[in-house]
Write a protein that holds these residues in place. Sequence first.
Motif, PDB file in Angstrom:
ATOM      1  N   LYS A  76     -32.283 -30.422  30.745  1.00 19.28           N
ATOM      2  CA  LYS A  76     -31.904 -31.749  31.251  1.00 19.28           C
ATOM      3  C   LYS A  76     -30.539 -32.177  30.700  1.00 19.28           C
ATOM      4  CE  LYS A  76     -36.647 -33.397  31.689  1.00 19.28           C
ATOM      5  NZ  LYS A  76     -37.653 -34.336  31.146  1.00 19.28           N
ATOM      6  N   LEU A  77     -30.325 -31.936  29.417  1.00 15.22           N
ATOM      7  CA  LEU A  77     -29.055 -32.314  28.798  1.00 15.22           C
ATOM      8  C   LEU A  77     -27.900 -31.501  29.372  1.00 15.22           C
ATOM      9  CD1 LEU A  77     -27.758 -34.187  26.751  1.00 15.22           C
ATOM     10  CD2 LEU A  77     -28.141 -32.435  25.013  1.00 15.22           C
ATOM     11  N   LEU A  78     -28.116 -30.208  29.564  1.00  9.04           N
ATOM     12  CA  LEU A  78     -27.083 -29.358  30.145  1.00  9.04           C
ATOM     13  C   LEU A  78     -26.745 -29.818  31.558  1.00  9.04           C
ATOM     14  CD1 LEU A  78     -25.189 -26.931  30.017  1.00  9.04           C
ATOM     15  CD2 LEU A  78     -27.120 -25.498  30.761  1.00  9.04           C
ATOM     16  N   GLU A  79     -27.749 -30.165  32.337  1.00 10.83           N
ATOM     17  CA  GLU A  79     -27.520 -30.657  33.702  1.00 10.83           C
ATOM     18  C   GLU A  79     -26.685 -31.938  33.682  1.00 10.83           C
ATOM     19  OE1 GLU A  79     -30.520 -32.643  36.735  1.00 10.83           O
ATOM     20  OE2 GLU A  79     -30.863 -30.477  36.586  1.00 10.83           O
ATOM     21  N   HIS A  80     -27.027 -32.848  32.769  1.00  9.43           N
ATOM     22  CA  HIS A  80     -26.280 -34.103  32.647  1.00  9.43           C
ATOM     23  C   HIS A  80     -24.834 -33.832  32.225  1.00  9.43           C
ATOM     24  CE1 HIS A  80     -25.443 -38.307  31.918  1.00  9.43           C
ATOM     25  NE2 HIS A  80     -25.078 -38.027  30.690  1.00  9.43           N
ATOM     26  N   ILE A 110     -22.214 -36.240  23.202  1.00  9.69           N
ATOM     27  CA  ILE A 110     -23.261 -35.230  23.351  1.00  9.69           C
ATOM     28  C   ILE A 110     -22.986 -34.056  22.411  1.00  9.69           C
ATOM     29  CG2 ILE A 110     -24.232 -33.519  24.946  1.00  9.69           C
ATOM     30  CD1 ILE A 110     -23.832 -35.644  27.184  1.00  9.69           C
ATOM     31  N   LYS A 111     -21.753 -33.559  22.417  1.00  9.10           N
ATOM     32  CA  LYS A 111     -21.396 -32.435  21.546  1.00  9.10           C
ATOM     33  C   LYS A 111     -21.588 -32.808  20.073  1.00  9.10           C
ATOM     34  CE  LYS A 111     -17.925 -30.082  24.360  1.00  9.10           C
ATOM     35  NZ  LYS A 111     -16.505 -29.708  24.435  1.00  9.10           N
ATOM     36  N   TYR A 112     -21.123 -33.997  19.699  1.00  7.24           N
ATOM     37  CA  TYR A 112     -21.229 -34.431  18.310  1.00  7.24           C
ATOM     38  C   TYR A 112     -22.691 -34.490  17.873  1.00  7.24           C
ATOM     39  CZ  TYR A 112     -20.910 -37.273  14.124  1.00  7.24           C
ATOM     40  OH  TYR A 112     -21.029 -37.725  12.830  1.00  7.24           O
ATOM     41  N   THR A 113     -23.533 -35.061  18.707  1.00  3.23           N
ATOM     42  CA  THR A 113     -24.953 -35.186  18.376  1.00  3.23           C
ATOM     43  C   THR A 113     -25.598 -33.813  18.212  1.00  3.23           C
ATOM     44  OG1 THR A 113     -25.075 -37.281  19.582  1.00  3.23           O
ATOM     45  CG2 THR A 113     -27.159 -36.154  19.130  1.00  3.23           C
ATOM     46  N   LEU A 114     -25.330 -32.915  19.155  1.00  3.18           N
ATOM     47  CA  LEU A 114     -25.898 -31.567  19.056  1.00  3.18           C
ATOM     48  C   LEU A 114     -25.419 -30.852  17.797  1.00  3.18           C
ATOM     49  CD1 LEU A 114     -25.650 -30.384  22.770  1.00  3.18           C
ATOM     50  CD2 LEU A 114     -27.719 -30.996  21.506  1.00  3.18           C
ATOM     51  N   LEU A 117     -27.104 -32.246  14.714  1.00  6.44           N
ATOM     52  CA  LEU A 117     -28.503 -31.823  14.605  1.00  6.44           C
ATOM     53  C   LEU A 117     -28.653 -30.307  14.448  1.00  6.44           C
ATOM     54  CD1 LEU A 117     -30.046 -34.123  17.359  1.00  6.44           C
ATOM     55  CD2 LEU A 117     -30.206 -34.408  14.878  1.00  6.44           C
ATOM     56  N   GLY A 118     -27.536 -29.597  14.552  1.00  8.20           N
ATOM     57  CA  GLY A 118     -27.581 -28.142  14.411  1.00  8.20           C
ATOM     58  C   GLY A 118     -28.181 -27.443  15.619  1.00  8.20           C
ATOM     59  N   ILE A 119     -28.054 -28.047  16.788  1.00  6.08           N
ATOM     60  CA  ILE A 119     -28.598 -27.487  18.019  1.00  6.08           C
ATOM     61  C   ILE A 119     -27.454 -26.914  18.844  1.00  6.08           C
ATOM     62  CG2 ILE A 119     -29.819 -28.015  20.165  1.00  6.08           C
ATOM     63  CD1 ILE A 119     -31.112 -30.399  18.641  1.00  6.08           C
ATOM     64  N   LYS A 120     -27.618 -25.700  19.312  1.00 11.31           N
ATOM     65  CA  LYS A 120     -26.613 -25.056  20.149  1.00 11.31           C
ATOM     66  C   LYS A 120     -27.179 -24.892  21.564  1.00 11.31           C
ATOM     67  CE  LYS A 120     -23.624 -24.334  16.867  1.00 11.31           C
ATOM     68  NZ  LYS A 120     -22.473 -25.183  16.781  1.00 11.31           N
ATOM     69  N   ILE A 121     -26.393 -25.312  22.553  1.00 15.84           N
ATOM     70  CA  ILE A 121     -26.774 -25.156  23.956  1.00 15.84           C
ATOM     71  C   ILE A 121     -25.619 -24.491  24.684  1.00 15.84           C
ATOM     72  CG2 ILE A 121     -27.432 -26.309  26.103  1.00 15.84           C
ATOM     73  CD1 ILE A 121     -28.703 -28.521  24.469  1.00 15.84           C
ATOM     74  N   GLU A 122     -25.913 -23.327  25.265  1.00 11.93           N
ATOM     75  CA  GLU A 122     -24.918 -22.594  26.043  1.00 11.93           C
ATOM     76  C   GLU A 122     -24.363 -23.502  27.134  1.00 11.93           C
ATOM     77  OE1 GLU A 122     -22.552 -19.450  26.646  1.00 11.93           O
ATOM     78  OE2 GLU A 122     -24.297 -19.223  25.318  1.00 11.93           O
ATOM     79  N   GLY A 123     -23.048 -23.601  27.204  1.00  8.71           N
ATOM     80  CA  GLY A 123     -22.403 -24.424  28.228  1.00  8.71           C
ATOM     81  C   GLY A 123     -21.992 -25.795  27.717  1.00  8.71           C
ATOM     82  N   ILE A 124     -22.455 -26.157  26.519  1.00 12.78           N
ATOM     83  CA  ILE A 124     -22.055 -27.452  25.944  1.00 12.78           C
ATOM     84  C   ILE A 124     -21.288 -27.227  24.650  1.00 12.78           C
ATOM     85  CG2 ILE A 124     -22.813 -29.664  24.994  1.00 12.78           C
ATOM     86  CD1 ILE A 124     -25.197 -29.584  26.858  1.00 12.78           C
ATOM     87  N   ASN A 125     -21.955 -26.673  23.640  1.00 11.87           N
ATOM     88  CA  ASN A 125     -21.296 -26.496  22.352  1.00 11.87           C
ATOM     89  C   ASN A 125     -21.461 -25.079  21.804  1.00 11.87           C
ATOM     90  OD1 ASN A 125     -24.033 -26.700  21.778  1.00 11.87           O
ATOM     91  ND2 ASN A 125     -23.723 -27.826  19.877  1.00 11.87           N
ATOM     92  N   LYS A 126     -21.656 -24.146  22.720  1.00 14.69           N
ATOM     93  CA  LYS A 126     -21.836 -22.754  22.294  1.00 14.69           C
ATOM     94  C   LYS A 126     -20.971 -21.862  23.143  1.00 14.69           C
ATOM     95  CE  LYS A 126     -25.602 -19.537  21.488  1.00 14.69           C
ATOM     96  NZ  LYS A 126     -27.019 -19.334  21.688  1.00 14.69           N
TER      97      LYS A 126
END
Length: 126
Positions: A76-80, A110-114, A117-126
């Motif tokens: 959902k976050l990646l779509e947004h 969004i990038k800062y929050t991820l 929190l140490g979360i990586k999502i392909e297409g956003i911050n990875k």
Amino acid sequence: MSEKVKLPKEVANAIDRITNVDGKKPLFDIQILESNASEGNDLAGDIVDYVSEAGYEKYFTALINGYKIEKTPKDKLLEHYKKLQTRREYYLNQEDHQRDSMTKIEQYGIKYTLNTLGIKIEGINK
């Protein structure tokens, strides 16, 4: 027509992969699924766990009426995020720098929050 049930990805995959064996329909027989799960069948285990959480009615409704895969929070976050990128491109083409800046700030948030929190999502911050 009845509405399709949203299922977690792993449950939908398990349903798709379990097939009828020797004329038995294990997807409709919870006892067979429980037996298979206790013998170490992870696919059956995913279904049994889901049934214990969501209930028989929702599970059998999904089998009868069909189902669709529920989006994960990351999906959902990646779509947004991708929608924001499309908006930014539109605003830049329209030379609407104020809206572009607002959209850029939202993407940064969004990038800062991820990252925080140490979360990586392909297409956003990875």
